[in-house]
Each structure stands twice: as structure tokens, then as C-alpha cells.
Design a protein around this motif. Structure first.
Motif, PDB file in Angstrom:
ATOM      1  N   TYR A   2       0.664  -1.379  -0.001  1.00 25.48           N
ATOM      2  CA  TYR A   2       0.035   0.067   0.059  1.00 25.48           C
ATOM      3  C   TYR A   2       0.910   1.194  -0.018  1.00 25.48           C
ATOM      4  O   TYR A   2       2.139   1.321   0.315  1.00 25.48           O
ATOM      5  CB  TYR A   2      -0.776   0.092   1.028  1.00 25.48           C
ATOM      6  N   GLN A   3       0.429   2.247  -0.523  1.00 28.62           N
ATOM      7  CA  GLN A   3       1.037   3.691  -0.316  1.00 28.62           C
ATOM      8  C   GLN A   3       0.162   4.680  -0.407  1.00 28.62           C
ATOM      9  O   GLN A   3      -1.296   4.731  -0.722  1.00 28.62           O
ATOM     10  CB  GLN A   3       1.984   3.796  -1.592  1.00 28.62           C
ATOM     11  N   TRP A   4       0.163   5.797   0.118  1.00 31.96           N
ATOM     12  CA  TRP A   4      -0.535   6.872   0.524  1.00 31.96           C
ATOM     13  C   TRP A   4      -0.885   7.698  -0.989  1.00 31.96           C
ATOM     14  O   TRP A   4       0.248   7.824  -1.404  1.00 31.96           O
ATOM     15  CB  TRP A   4       0.115   7.925   1.522  1.00 31.96           C
ATOM     16  N   LEU A   9       1.774  15.300   5.756  1.00 32.98           N
ATOM     17  CA  LEU A   9       3.156  15.313   5.730  1.00 32.98           C
ATOM     18  C   LEU A   9       3.683  15.312   4.254  1.00 32.98           C
ATOM     19  O   LEU A   9       4.741  16.274   4.220  1.00 32.98           O
ATOM     20  CB  LEU A   9       3.750  14.082   6.265  1.00 32.98           C
ATOM     21  N   LEU A  10       3.307  14.386   3.431  1.00 31.75           N
ATOM     22  CA  LEU A  10       3.686  14.356   1.997  1.00 31.75           C
ATOM     23  C   LEU A  10       3.505  15.773   1.485  1.00 31.75           C
ATOM     24  O   LEU A  10       4.318  16.450   0.864  1.00 31.75           O
ATOM     25  CB  LEU A  10       3.072  13.430   1.268  1.00 31.75           C
ATOM     26  N   GLU A  11       2.244  16.466   1.923  1.00 30.92           N
ATOM     27  CA  GLU A  11       1.672  17.710   1.292  1.00 30.92           C
ATOM     28  C   GLU A  11       2.606  18.618   1.628  1.00 30.92           C
ATOM     29  O   GLU A  11       3.157  19.670   0.862  1.00 30.92           O
ATOM     30  CB  GLU A  11       0.317  17.967   1.346  1.00 30.92           C
ATOM     31  N   GLU A  12       2.879  18.943   2.831  1.00 34.13           N
ATOM     32  CA  GLU A  12       3.914  19.831   3.327  1.00 34.13           C
ATOM     33  C   GLU A  12       5.193  19.641   2.824  1.00 34.13           C
ATOM     34  O   GLU A  12       5.925  20.696   2.552  1.00 34.13           O
ATOM     35  CB  GLU A  12       3.975  19.554   5.009  1.00 34.13           C
ATOM     36  N   PHE A  13       5.763  18.517   2.586  1.00 35.30           N
ATOM     37  CA  PHE A  13       7.086  17.979   1.825  1.00 35.30           C
ATOM     38  C   PHE A  13       7.185  18.894   0.691  1.00 35.30           C
ATOM     39  O   PHE A  13       7.972  19.536   0.304  1.00 35.30           O
ATOM     40  CB  PHE A  13       7.333  16.835   2.045  1.00 35.30           C
ATOM     41  N   ASP A  14       5.872  18.478  -0.278  1.00 30.24           N
ATOM     42  CA  ASP A  14       5.880  18.920  -1.587  1.00 30.24           C
ATOM     43  C   ASP A  14       5.817  20.373  -1.556  1.00 30.24           C
ATOM     44  O   ASP A  14       6.586  21.019  -2.234  1.00 30.24           O
ATOM     45  CB  ASP A  14       4.956  18.456  -2.078  1.00 30.24           C
ATOM     46  N   ALA A  15       5.234  21.034  -0.636  1.00 27.61           N
ATOM     47  CA  ALA A  15       5.049  22.550  -0.545  1.00 27.61           C
ATOM     48  C   ALA A  15       6.546  23.279  -0.252  1.00 27.61           C
ATOM     49  O   ALA A  15       6.965  24.088  -0.747  1.00 27.61           O
ATOM     50  CB  ALA A  15       3.976  22.972   0.543  1.00 27.61           C
ATOM     51  N   ARG A  16       7.401  22.577   0.600  1.00 28.58           N
ATOM     52  CA  ARG A  16       8.486  23.199   0.973  1.00 28.58           C
ATOM     53  C   ARG A  16       9.488  22.970  -0.163  1.00 28.58           C
ATOM     54  O   ARG A  16      10.332  23.966  -0.581  1.00 28.58           O
ATOM     55  CB  ARG A  16       9.031  22.301   2.369  1.00 28.58           C
ATOM     56  N   VAL A  17       9.411  21.815  -0.991  1.00 28.59           N
ATOM     57  CA  VAL A  17      10.256  21.656  -2.085  1.00 28.59           C
ATOM     58  C   VAL A  17       9.860  22.947  -3.153  1.00 28.59           C
ATOM     59  O   VAL A  17      10.994  23.347  -3.466  1.00 28.59           O
ATOM     60  CB  VAL A  17      10.060  20.326  -2.770  1.00 28.59           C
TER      61      VAL A  17
END
Length: 254
Positions: A2-4, A9-17
Motif C-alpha cells: 500500500y502507499q498513500w 506530511l507529504l503535502e507539506e514536504f511537496d510545498a516546502r520543495v
């Protein structure tokens, strides 16, 4: 597995990138490790089991980590760490990254299967949180994999975007242009050669020459190569097989 599809947290990470870019984010992550690693040692009971709540690094891991710190405080010559299989070599590499923060780190392994396995361990700092050596909230490294020989300087941009890059020895050994090797070395702050006794001397000689100004660590279970030659680099820590047997790091194979 399975994967999200989406996660906060993924959305926050992408936004920071998107905000700062991969190289700046990789630097932020490396800075977050400063002073966070605990040099705690496991405490064992008389039967050899680890006391609950007293998890930590094993004696060979702690010894190797202190030896690396001492060596790097004095010189940048290639250094060799001899640790028998089963004594926790990979966790020692992870702890060295967290403790001394010398990223981007290039990890060279002999085979494809080990490349995937090593990258996976670096992705989540392996067992370091479980051993209470790193706190839960510490940020995980950005890990990249070079799966084929780099041909252009653009291929090396992955180094600046990552904290750790894992590559096989054949991808950067004989056949790789010297200018490409030099450019690779200029982008890295540390080189780790894993399973150093498996890398042919001809491959290693070219890599070592290119990385002469970069701190180099070689991890091996034996100081001798498969062709009988000695592994290069001063041995700064050697945990003997006898001690590994005494301390119960060899388990019977079923």
C-alpha cells in the motif's frame, strides 16, 4: 504494498520543495540532525539480552563511531573500519551521518541488491530511533540512487538534491570518464565504500584518486580483498571475530 495517495506530511514536504528547492531542503534536513544523536550504549543482562528501556548502540558500533570522529578531527586520509558481518555495520554508517552531518554522502556498494537495501535503510535511519539513539521527531534524509553510469554533468545534479546517494562500484569505476569522477567528488562531502573487500583494486584506485580531498570511509568484514590484496586506507577500528563471537553477534543458521 500500500502507499498513500495523499497525506498531510507529504503535502507539506511537496510545498516546502516548491518553496525552497531540493538543494536547500537537503541542507535544512542535515542541519536538523546537529546535536540530536545520543552516543548511548546498550546495557545487557547476564543472559546476553538487552535490558528493556536500555537499548542503544552495541560496543562495536559505538567504538567505530568514536574512531570515525577522532580520525576526522585530525585528517582526511582514507580510513578503514573492520566489522564482522552481524555486528551492525549499516547502523554505524547511519549514526555517522547523523552525528557528523557530512552530507551529501556518497555510498558505494558492490551489487544492485545491496544498493536497494542500503538506500531503504538510509531513508528512515534504520533502527536508530528504535534504539533510542535518535529522537522520533528528527527528519529523515533525502536519499537518491544512481542506477547507471553518469554520462553528463546534469546527471550529477541529483547529488545536490540529496543527503545520501547510493551507487554501485561498477557505475563509477573503470569506464567512467575522469572528468565525471572529479565532478562527482567535488559535489560530495563524504564517501563511504561498503563491503570494501569486494571492490576490485582497479575500480577502487580510480575512485580513490578522484576523491583524494574528500573524507573516505571503507567498511569491510575483512581487511583483505578477494584478490588477496590488502584493502587500502589506515585501519582506524578493527572489531575482531573473537569478540563478536564472545558478545553473541553470530546467530546459528536454521
Amino acid at each position: 504494498g500500500y502507499q498513500w495517495r495523499s497525506h498531510r506530511l507529504l503535502e507539506e514536504f511537496d510545498a516546502r520543495v516548491a518553496q525552497v528547492g531540493w538543494p536547500s531542503l537537503a541542507k535544512e534536513i542535515a542541519e536538523s540532525w546537529v546535536g540530536r544523536l545520543s552516543f548511548r550504549s546498550e546495557i545487557k543482562q547476564e543472559d546476553g539480552s538487552v535490558l528493556v528501556g536500555q537499548e542503544g548502540l552495541r560496543p562495536p558500533q559505538l567504538g567505530a563511531l568514536h574512531a570515525i570522529g577522532a580520525h576526522w578531527s585530525l585528517e582526511h586520509q582514507p580510513a578503514t573500519i573492520v566489522m564482522p558481518t552481524g555486528t551492525g555495520k549499516t547502523e554505524t554508517m547511519l549514526a555517522a551521518l547523523a552525528a557528523f552531518g557530512r552530507a551529501p554522502l556518497l555510498v558505494v556498494v558492490p551489487w544492485d541488491a545491496l544498493r536497494a537495501q542500503t538506500a531503504q535503510k538510509f531513508l528512515n535511519f534504520g533502527l536508530l530511533r528504535k534504539l533510542k539513539v535518535l529522537p522520533e521527531g528528527v527528519l529523515n534524509p533525502i536519499v537518491g540512487v544512481i542506477s547507471k553510469r553518469p554520462k553528463t554533468f546534469e546527471d550529477l545534479e541529483i547529488i545536490e538534491a540529496c543527503n545520501v546517494v547510493v551507487v554501485t562500484a561498477s557505475a563509477i569505476g573503470v569506464g567512467t570518464e575522469r572528468a565525471m569522477l572529479d565532478a562527482l567528488a567535488q559535489r560530495c562531502r563524504t564517501l563511504i565504500l561498503d563491503e570494501a573487500h569486494h571492490v576490485p583494486a582497479s575500480n577502487w584506485a580510480r575512485v580513490r584518486d578522484a576523491f583524494k580531498d574528500v573524507p573516505v570511509l571503507q567498511f569491510t568484514a575483512t581487511p583483505f580483498r578477494r584478490d588477496g590484496q590488502l584493502v587500502d586506507g589506515r585501519v582506524i577500528f578493527n572489531y575482531p571475530l573473537g569478540l563478536a563471537q564472545r558478545d553473541g553477534y553470530f546467530k546459528p543458521i536454521q
